[in-house]
Design an enzyme around this catalytic site. Structure first.
Site, PDB file in Angstrom:
ATOM      1  N   LYS A  29       3.699   9.813 -18.669  1.00 23.07           N
ATOM      2  CA  LYS A  29       3.679  10.949 -18.325  1.00 23.07           C
ATOM      3  C   LYS A  29       4.621  11.663 -19.988  1.00 23.07           C
ATOM      4  O   LYS A  29       3.873  12.383 -20.729  1.00 23.07           O
ATOM      5  CB  LYS A  29       4.767  10.936 -17.478  1.00 23.07           C
ATOM      6  CG  LYS A  29       4.515  10.945 -16.196  1.00 23.07           C
ATOM      7  CD  LYS A  29       4.593  11.584 -14.621  1.00 23.07           C
ATOM      8  CE  LYS A  29       4.189  11.349 -13.010  1.00 23.07           C
ATOM      9  NZ  LYS A  29       5.350  11.791 -12.830  1.00 23.07           N
ATOM     10  N   HIS A  50     -18.268 -13.379  -5.167  1.00 22.29           N
ATOM     11  CA  HIS A  50     -19.456 -13.677  -5.763  1.00 22.29           C
ATOM     12  C   HIS A  50     -19.970 -13.194  -7.254  1.00 22.29           C
ATOM     13  O   HIS A  50     -20.356 -12.738  -8.127  1.00 22.29           O
ATOM     14  CB  HIS A  50     -20.523 -12.908  -5.328  1.00 22.29           C
ATOM     15  CG  HIS A  50     -21.848 -13.992  -4.134  1.00 22.29           C
ATOM     16  ND1 HIS A  50     -22.592 -14.441  -4.600  1.00 22.29           N
ATOM     17  CD2 HIS A  50     -21.194 -13.689  -2.346  1.00 22.29           C
ATOM     18  CE1 HIS A  50     -22.398 -14.494  -3.385  1.00 22.29           C
ATOM     19  NE2 HIS A  50     -21.949 -14.364  -2.141  1.00 22.29           N
ATOM     20  N   GLU A  80       4.622  -1.076  -7.799  1.00 21.14           N
ATOM     21  CA  GLU A  80       5.195  -0.025  -7.836  1.00 21.14           C
ATOM     22  C   GLU A  80       6.533  -0.708  -7.529  1.00 21.14           C
ATOM     23  O   GLU A  80       7.812   0.097  -8.464  1.00 21.14           O
ATOM     24  CB  GLU A  80       5.326   1.540  -7.801  1.00 21.14           C
ATOM     25  CG  GLU A  80       4.175   2.337  -8.395  1.00 21.14           C
ATOM     26  CD  GLU A  80       4.617   3.859  -8.367  1.00 21.14           C
ATOM     27  OE1 GLU A  80       4.115   4.511  -9.271  1.00 21.14           O
ATOM     28  OE2 GLU A  80       4.723   4.210  -6.905  1.00 21.14           O
TER      29      GLU A  80
END
Length: 428
Positions: A419, A305, A284
């Site tokens: 948003k 793996h 961020e």
């Protein structure tokens, strides 16, 4: 103190490129110390370590002990920095199985209906002795209107009011802004207990405020030692931040060379959630204006793996940062087996810590030979003091590195875009 070794990654950077990046890092640290960079009004995470508030630490610790003694379940209701820091510390320092304190669960960190429905049903179920669960909720949000958290809190609040009636207010603690916002209105109406998120501390830097410290205290972790571990790191780096400046300069030079991914890897499963906190802190902060190195998290040897093949031989677009714990915290050893039918007796007498260390050293050697720049960040031992130091280490690193990119480390304008679109589609 935290040790940062950039020697392996340094080989991938020319001297002139590194020196250029180092000058930027030095300037960036000056901006942080003098509060002259963009977003300097958000440097409260440094201020609170420069002038510790022992009275607040005591208040948080006392409430944590009270809830720990009374609760069967403690729910941290928040998203992003409102829960990632607490979860990182709790997962690092708590037992994997069983606890003599409340079960700590999380809500409000996504909008998954199945998860929330099953959580509510679980909370309604009585204990084995037939008594109802004793539930406490800590809702964490500066505005009180973050959709994921607000939705979960609505459902949890309704459940607690159904269970406890007017006594529900004793079971709800709000961590929010000093004034304004929806949670403060509810606090006035309902009488919930309250802790304040400092106005000058952003969410991803808030783990050493009541945001992180209350849940950590409820988990039975010594928040004073944790906090003062960070204070000791603050004082040390104010005197000499050479390790951090070298790391930030290296990261900047690697960024300029075209690397786009940083794999934060640990061989200790206890530190996986810490990687998630680092991922948000850096992601961020640096991911703006087309810049930044994408932070991702891996737990080895498990992920060797899965993505190990890509790290070893895939597109050379990445670096690795290993988070290492030097002192073993398990004495478990491999036993000798008669018949050796699993052919593992060559490991008899060795501790799992030693085996894990050799796996890390082998991985470091292989990945480095595969042209992956590697940084090693080491804690002497896994405890409150060292985790506190590590928290400030990465907070300060983030500020220095992101300023060296000529980006504001403390805003997140891109988050608002999703948003706006979401609220429009929901008809708000």
């Amino acid at each position: 103190m935290i040790n940062c070794d950039i020697s392996i990654a340094r080989k991938f950077i020319q001297d002139d490129e590194y020196l250029k990046a180092r000058k930027k890092a030095d300037t960036a640290l000056d901006h942080l110390k003098n509060k002259t960079g963009p977003g300097s009004e958000w440097l409260g995470w440094r201020d609170l370590l420069a002038d510790p508030n022992d009275a607040e630490l005591e208040k948080i610790g006392s409430l944590g002990e009270e809830i720990r003694a009374k609760a069967d379940v403690f729910i941290v209701c928040g998203i992003g920095g409102s829960y990632l820091g607490a979860k990182a510390v709790i997962d690092a320092l708590s037992p994997h199985f069983g606890s003599n304190g409340p079960e700590i669960l999380y809500a409000g960190h996504h909008i998954g209906g199945k998860y929330l429905e099953q959580l509510l049903n679980y909370l309604k179920q009585p204990k084995e002795n037939g008594e109802p669960k004793r539930i406490y909720v800590n809702v964490i949000s500066k505005s009180g209107s973050t959709l994921e958290t607000a939705l979960a809190f609505r459902m949890l609040r309704e459940l607690l009011e159904e269970m406890y009636g007017e006594g529900a207010s004793e079971h709800i603690i709000c961590t929010t802004s000093k004034e304004g916002g929806l949670l403060n209105k509810l606090i006035e109406q309902k009488g919930y207990r309250k802790f304040i998120i400092p106005d000058n501390v952003g969410g991803r830097y808030s783990v050493l405020t009541p945001v992180g410290l209350l849940p950590i205290a409820v988990a039975g972790i010594d928040i004073r030692t944790l906090f003062y571990g960070a204070v000791s790191a603050y004082n040390s780096y104010e005197e000499n931040a050479e390790d951090l400046l070298e790391y930030a300069a290296l990261r900047n030079a690697i960024h300029e060379s075209g690397k786009t991914i940083d794999v934060f890897a640990t061989f200790e499963p206890e530190l996986t959630s810490l990687g998630g906190w680092i991922q948000q802190l850096l992601g961020e902060s640096e991911g703006k204006e087309g810049k930044g190195i994408f932070p991702t998290v891996a737990t080895f040897s498990t992920d060797l793996h899965s993505i190990g093949q890509f790290i070893q031989q895939g597109k050379r677009s990445l670096m690795e940062t290993f988070i290492i714990v030097e002192k073993p915290f398990s004495k478990l050893q491999v036993n000798k087996l008669e018949g050796n039918d699993d052919e593992l007796n060559y490991l008899a007498g060795k501790s799992f810590h030693e085996i894990n260390t050799k796996a890390r050293e082998g991985t470091t050697e292989a990945h480095s030979e595969g042209d992956v720049p590697i940084v090693r960040v080491s804690l002497p031992a896994l405890n409150e003091e060292n985790i506190g130091q590590l928290i400030y280490f990465f907070e300060l690193l983030t500020g220095i590195f992101v300023y060296s990119l000529e980006v504001n480390p403390f805003n997140q304008p891109g988050v608002e875009d999703y948003k706006k679109a979401m609220y429009r589609l929901l008809g708000k």
